[in-house]
Design a protein around this motif. Structure first.
Motif, PDB file in Angstrom:
ATOM      1  N   SER A   1      -2.371  -8.010  -5.597  1.00  0.00           N
ATOM      2  CA  SER A   1      -3.134  -7.492  -4.261  1.00  0.00           C
ATOM      3  C   SER A   1      -3.380  -8.893  -3.866  1.00  0.00           C
TER       4      SER A   1
ATOM      5  N   ASN B   1       0.692  -1.456  -0.047  1.00  0.00           N
ATOM      6  CA  ASN B   1       0.082   0.064   0.215  1.00  0.00           C
ATOM      7  C   ASN B   1       0.794   1.227   0.067  1.00  0.00           C
TER       8      ASN B   1
ATOM      9  N   ALA C   1      -2.367  -3.746  -1.650  1.00  0.00           N
ATOM     10  CA  ALA C   1      -1.475  -3.792  -2.898  1.00  0.00           C
ATOM     11  C   ALA C   1      -0.016  -4.043  -2.516  1.00  0.00           C
TER      12      ALA C   1
ATOM     13  N   LYS D   1       3.493  -6.527  -9.458  1.00  0.00           N
ATOM     14  CA  LYS D   1       2.357  -6.092  -8.801  1.00  0.00           C
ATOM     15  C   LYS D   1       1.300  -7.347  -8.497  1.00  0.00           C
TER      16      LYS D   1
END
Length: 122
Positions: free
Chosen positions: A121, A63, A98, A119
């Motif tokens: 989540s 995040n 994230a 990347k």
């Protein structure tokens, strides 16, 4: 929008320009990444000039905040194909949010020989 645990890979800037990420062959097992399981990020690329990787550094932001750094000392030479499997345990208590993971291959002078961004989540 990405599903939970789905990873996207992109190449980031390095210092030599000899590495090209193969996004079609780069993957992770399991897919999607699951909390409480080991994951392997399988990085694949092409090297146009010989490189000697002495350390693979992993930096993780969660995040937008630095969460984790790890060094993987090695002495691996690549002159055409680059393959590297990066494995670690994703703890079941990993916070939701994230994750922005940067993997850099460094030489003795700390020059970035390759850079991959992942990347996801969770």
């Amino acid at each position: 929008n990405l599903k939970l645990g789905e990873v996207t890979y992109t190449q980031c800037d390095d210092d030599t320009g000899s590495f090209t990420l193969d996004t079609d062959s780069t993957n992770n097992v399991p897919d999607p990444v699951t909390k409480g399981q080991d994951v392997s990020l399988n990085l694949v690329g092409i090297v146009s000039d010989p490189i000697e990787v002495k350390n693979v550094h992993i930096h993780v932001d969660w995040n937008g905040t630095p969460l984790y750094d790890e060094d993987n000392k090695q002495d691996n030479k690549y002159d055409s194909d680059y393959t590297y499997a990066l494995k670690w345990n994703v703890p079941s208590f990993a916070p939701a949010g994230a994750y922005d993971i940067t993997v850099t291959g460094l030489d003795d002078a700390q020059s970035k020989l390759l850079c991959v961004n992942a990347k996801m989540s969770l």
